[in-house]
Design a protein around this motif. Sequence first.
Motif, short mmCIF file in Angstrom:
data_model
loop_
_atom_site.label_atom_id
_atom_site.label_comp_id
_atom_site.label_asym_id
_atom_site.label_seq_id
_atom_site.Cartn_x
_atom_site.Cartn_y
_atom_site.Cartn_z
N LYS A 219 0.88 -1.10 0.03
CA LYS A 219 0.03 0.09 -0.06
C LYS A 219 0.83 1.07 0.01
CE LYS A 219 -3.84 -2.37 2.28
NZ LYS A 219 -3.22 -3.63 2.43
N PHE A 220 0.54 2.15 -0.71
CA PHE A 220 1.20 3.36 -1.09
C PHE A 220 0.66 4.58 -0.20
CE2 PHE A 220 2.96 0.34 -4.35
CZ PHE A 220 4.29 0.63 -4.31
N THR A 221 1.46 5.41 0.14
CA THR A 221 0.90 6.61 0.79
C THR A 221 1.85 7.81 0.22
OG1 THR A 221 0.55 5.84 2.86
CG2 THR A 221 0.79 8.12 2.85
N VAL A 222 1.23 8.91 -0.26
CA VAL A 222 1.69 10.12 -0.90
C VAL A 222 1.73 11.22 0.01
CG1 VAL A 222 1.76 11.36 -2.99
CG2 VAL A 222 1.26 9.01 -3.27
N LEU A 223 2.64 12.06 0.31
CA LEU A 223 2.44 13.22 1.22
C LEU A 223 3.26 14.10 0.11
CD1 LEU A 223 3.89 11.68 4.59
CD2 LEU A 223 1.40 12.18 3.76
N GLN A 224 2.83 15.41 0.33
CA GLN A 224 3.23 16.41 -0.28
C GLN A 224 3.27 17.83 0.48
OE1 GLN A 224 0.06 15.97 -3.35
NE2 GLN A 224 0.11 18.30 -3.23
N ASN A 225 4.19 18.63 0.33
CA ASN A 225 4.23 19.95 0.68
C ASN A 225 4.52 21.01 -0.52
OD1 ASN A 225 6.90 19.95 0.53
ND2 ASN A 225 7.19 19.22 2.74
N LEU A 226 4.89 22.35 -0.20
CA LEU A 226 5.08 23.27 -0.98
C LEU A 226 6.46 22.81 -1.99
CD1 LEU A 226 4.60 26.55 1.04
CD2 LEU A 226 3.05 25.64 -0.84
N HIS A 227 7.20 22.15 -1.54
CA HIS A 227 8.71 21.85 -1.95
C HIS A 227 8.77 20.36 -2.41
CE1 HIS A 227 9.69 25.98 -0.73
NE2 HIS A 227 9.48 25.46 0.44
N GLU A 228 8.35 19.59 -2.04
CA GLU A 228 8.45 18.07 -2.43
C GLU A 228 7.18 17.16 -2.37
OE1 GLU A 228 11.39 16.80 0.24
OE2 GLU A 228 10.15 16.58 2.00
N THR A 265 5.10 29.22 -10.68
CA THR A 265 5.21 27.94 -10.22
C THR A 265 4.94 27.89 -8.67
OG1 THR A 265 6.80 27.52 -11.89
CG2 THR A 265 6.74 26.09 -10.04
N ASP A 266 5.44 28.73 -7.94
CA ASP A 266 5.17 28.62 -6.38
C ASP A 266 3.83 28.97 -6.10
OD1 ASP A 266 8.05 27.93 -6.16
OD2 ASP A 266 8.54 30.07 -5.82
N VAL A 267 3.02 29.89 -6.88
CA VAL A 267 1.75 30.03 -6.73
C VAL A 267 0.81 28.85 -7.07
CG1 VAL A 267 -0.41 31.67 -7.36
CG2 VAL A 267 1.97 32.76 -6.88
N LEU A 268 1.08 28.50 -8.06
CA LEU A 268 0.08 27.12 -8.62
C LEU A 268 0.57 25.96 -7.52
CD1 LEU A 268 0.79 27.18 -12.27
CD2 LEU A 268 -1.38 27.79 -11.00
N ARG A 269 1.82 25.83 -7.06
CA ARG A 269 2.24 24.85 -6.20
C ARG A 269 1.40 24.85 -4.96
NH1 ARG A 269 6.47 21.51 -6.76
NH2 ARG A 269 8.39 21.99 -8.36
N ALA A 270 1.37 26.10 -4.34
CA ALA A 270 0.84 26.32 -3.04
C ALA A 270 -1.12 26.25 -3.10
CB ALA A 270 0.88 27.65 -2.94
N TYR A 271 -1.45 26.45 -4.53
CA TYR A 271 -2.78 26.48 -4.47
C TYR A 271 -3.35 24.76 -5.02
CZ TYR A 271 -7.66 27.05 -5.99
OH TYR A 271 -8.95 27.09 -5.91
N LEU A 272 -2.58 24.20 -5.68
CA LEU A 272 -2.74 22.91 -6.07
C LEU A 272 -2.28 21.68 -5.09
CD1 LEU A 272 -2.19 23.21 -10.22
CD2 LEU A 272 -4.48 22.90 -8.92
N CYS A 273 -1.27 22.14 -4.49
CA CYS A 273 -0.77 21.03 -3.37
C CYS A 273 -0.45 21.73 -2.15
CB CYS A 273 0.72 20.50 -3.95
SG CYS A 273 0.45 19.96 -5.95
N PRO A 274 -1.45 22.19 -1.38
CA PRO A 274 -1.37 22.81 -0.26
C PRO A 274 -0.48 21.95 0.82
CG PRO A 274 -3.54 22.04 -0.42
CD PRO A 274 -2.65 21.78 -1.87
N GLY A 276 0.78 20.06 3.81
CA GLY A 276 -0.17 19.33 4.78
C GLY A 276 -1.09 18.50 4.27
N GLN A 277 -1.33 18.62 2.98
CA GLN A 277 -2.32 17.80 2.30
C GLN A 277 -2.13 16.44 2.55
OE1 GLN A 277 -4.87 19.19 0.73
NE2 GLN A 277 -5.82 17.64 -0.29
N PRO A 278 -2.90 15.35 3.29
CA PRO A 278 -2.77 14.28 3.84
C PRO A 278 -2.72 12.97 2.35
CG PRO A 278 -4.84 14.52 4.38
CD PRO A 278 -4.39 15.88 3.81
#
Length: 319
Positions: A219-228, A265-274, A276-278
């Motif tokens: 089972k895979f879990t994907v975590l993301q933040n502003l940079h990775e 780029t940073d704005v789109l990342r912040a909006y599309l990948c906020p 703490g998104q679990p």
Amino acid sequence: MAVSTLDGFNYQTSNTNCCATNSQGKECALIYHYELGKPMRESEAPQILLNPGQSLALRCKANNKKTPVEWFFNNTKLSGLKTLWYASVFKYFSIESVSEHNSGEYVCKSEDGQSKATQVQVQEEDLIEILELNENVRIWEKEKATFCLHVQVLAYPKPQCDWITPIGTKVQSDETHDIWNNHTFKLCNPEPGQYQIQLRADKKLVTKNLSLCVTDTPKFTVLQNLHEVTCMTNSSLPQALSWKICPLPANLLRLLGLLGHGTDTDVLRAYLCPAGQPHPSTFHPEEKGPLQLLRKTLIRKLCGINQSVCLGCILPFAQ
């Protein structure tokens, strides 16, 4: 006095087992049957294995009794017995006691160009040759109930097979397939661990070790933040992870104008990948229409799972 018996459904059209019994015991020899003018059948032996001193008996049938039929050994014509039965002709060849120099190719030929061949191998020692065995087996847990360890061997005389389980128990394997010295043995629904297989043909003994690993589906879990973006899995099998950049479809490029944030780029990342998104399946509930479609399409491309390979999509705007 010896009593002889013939075993066979129809000795004119099939292999015939000829046995003699007396006070010393019982001994049998097979008459190997071949029929010209038809494709090679499973009942017709492509290879005959014998020990020195055993007998060899070959029979060839042609369905036209007017057509001469002969046996050949390594291209040398052999003398044999000819019989007629209704419209068919039979040609027999036999050796009372074989030796190693009788090994070779025996071919039955008719004058009209039809033929069938068998390879005779006379050997001093018993034979066990492993034809198929996977020594490192890995299966999913869901496959275990229907899975069988198996080994295929070429052996003479008829072999026996024992499996030594991970707890040291010896299990005698039933033969599931036996055709002309090709034997298959199976052990079904096995427990994971180290196994040993023991194959015995008279005085010949061969042992092999093998392992069975049973694992659940990772089972895979994907975590993301502003940079990775991080893709994690917990599995008993090592997983190979790879990432790739996914191109943005042309129709989604047209929808970018609906964001109202430009294409930074940073704005789109912040909006599309906020931060703490679990998980990428969580979306903003207030988004509607094309905006929600855009977010879902991009985020769902983030990690496509195919067994052990994780495919990541770091937004197409990455520099």
